[in-house]
Write a protein that holds these residues in place. Structure first.
Motif, PDB file in Angstrom:
ATOM      1  N   ALA A 101     -44.166  69.040  21.408  1.00 36.39           N
ATOM      2  CA  ALA A 101     -43.532  70.082  22.220  1.00 36.39           C
ATOM      3  C   ALA A 101     -44.226  70.209  23.570  1.00 36.39           C
ATOM      4  O   ALA A 101     -43.565  70.402  24.596  1.00 36.39           O
ATOM      5  CB  ALA A 101     -43.547  71.415  21.477  1.00 36.39           C
ATOM      6  N   SER A 102     -45.538  70.072  23.578  1.00 36.96           N
ATOM      7  CA  SER A 102     -46.284  70.130  24.833  1.00 36.96           C
ATOM      8  C   SER A 102     -45.869  68.994  25.762  1.00 36.96           C
ATOM      9  O   SER A 102     -45.681  69.197  26.966  1.00 36.96           O
ATOM     10  CB  SER A 102     -47.786  70.076  24.556  1.00 36.96           C
ATOM     11  N   GLN A 103     -45.722  67.794  25.208  1.00 40.63           N
ATOM     12  CA  GLN A 103     -45.304  66.640  26.008  1.00 40.63           C
ATOM     13  C   GLN A 103     -43.915  66.846  26.593  1.00 40.63           C
ATOM     14  O   GLN A 103     -43.639  66.413  27.705  1.00 40.63           O
ATOM     15  CB  GLN A 103     -45.308  65.374  25.149  1.00 40.63           C
ATOM     16  N   ARG A 104     -43.037  67.518  25.865  1.00 40.60           N
ATOM     17  CA  ARG A 104     -41.658  67.693  26.319  1.00 40.60           C
ATOM     18  C   ARG A 104     -41.491  68.860  27.279  1.00 40.60           C
ATOM     19  O   ARG A 104     -40.558  68.882  28.066  1.00 40.60           O
ATOM     20  CB  ARG A 104     -40.735  67.856  25.115  1.00 40.60           C
ATOM     21  N   THR A 105     -42.370  69.854  27.187  1.00 39.46           N
ATOM     22  CA  THR A 105     -42.215  71.044  28.027  1.00 39.46           C
ATOM     23  C   THR A 105     -43.248  71.161  29.128  1.00 39.46           C
ATOM     24  O   THR A 105     -43.035  71.893  30.091  1.00 39.46           O
ATOM     25  CB  THR A 105     -42.312  72.331  27.176  1.00 39.46           C
ATOM     26  N   ILE A 124     -39.703  78.009  21.686  1.00 37.00           N
ATOM     27  CA  ILE A 124     -39.350  78.068  20.264  1.00 37.00           C
ATOM     28  C   ILE A 124     -38.294  77.019  19.950  1.00 37.00           C
ATOM     29  O   ILE A 124     -38.356  76.338  18.927  1.00 37.00           O
ATOM     30  CB  ILE A 124     -38.870  79.475  19.868  1.00 37.00           C
ATOM     31  N   ALA A 125     -37.335  76.876  20.852  1.00 35.40           N
ATOM     32  CA  ALA A 125     -36.283  75.880  20.641  1.00 35.40           C
ATOM     33  C   ALA A 125     -36.866  74.472  20.583  1.00 35.40           C
ATOM     34  O   ALA A 125     -36.529  73.678  19.697  1.00 35.40           O
ATOM     35  CB  ALA A 125     -35.237  75.980  21.753  1.00 35.40           C
ATOM     36  N   VAL A 126     -37.762  74.148  21.521  1.00 34.61           N
ATOM     37  CA  VAL A 126     -38.370  72.816  21.537  1.00 34.61           C
ATOM     38  C   VAL A 126     -39.268  72.630  20.318  1.00 34.61           C
ATOM     39  O   VAL A 126     -39.254  71.569  19.691  1.00 34.61           O
ATOM     40  CB  VAL A 126     -39.145  72.574  22.850  1.00 34.61           C
TER      41      VAL A 126
END
Length: 119
Positions: free
Chosen positions: A53-57, A36-38
């Motif tokens: 968000a997928s790329q970052r997490t 949620i934060a990302v």
């Protein structure tokens, strides 16, 4: 109660807390908070919120899309993003596990842990 629990209680149709949301999506509550934060941060960026968000997490876009749906869709996510933009410290503690001031290394470690790597 986490900051996000308080926000979720005020979003119509959203689960009452992060643990309930995580249960509905099938992930750990801690991971749900981080996601949620990302998502809140990537919502403010140019491009597709879920893809970024997928790329970052490293989380699957399907899981992230389910989280967005559970919190009330893009409108609610936009409200989260506005709150974070007004006070970035709201989510800083959620993302920066090691306290080094850079949450991106922690997010990468979280993603590695999902796939059996060492974070």
């Amino acid at each position: 109660m986490s900051v996000l629990d308080g926000i979720l209680k005020n979003v119509g149709g959203a689960p009452d807390d992060v643990a309930n949301l995580a249960s509905k999506v099938g992930i750990d509550p801690g991971l749900a908070e981080k996601a949620i934060a990302v998502l809140s941060r990537t919502h403010q960026m140019d491009g597709d919120t879920v893809e970024l968000a997928s790329q970052r997490t490293g989380l699957d876009t399907g899981v992230l899309s389910q989280i967005v749906a559970q919190i009330g869709g893009e409108g609610s996510l936009g409200e989260f993003a506005r709150m974070v933009q007004d006070d970035p410290s709201l989510l800083a503690g959620l993302l920066d596990f090691d306290g080094d001031g850079n949450p991106m290394d922690d997010i990468a470690g979280m993603a590695k842990g999902l796939f059996g790597g060492k974070g």
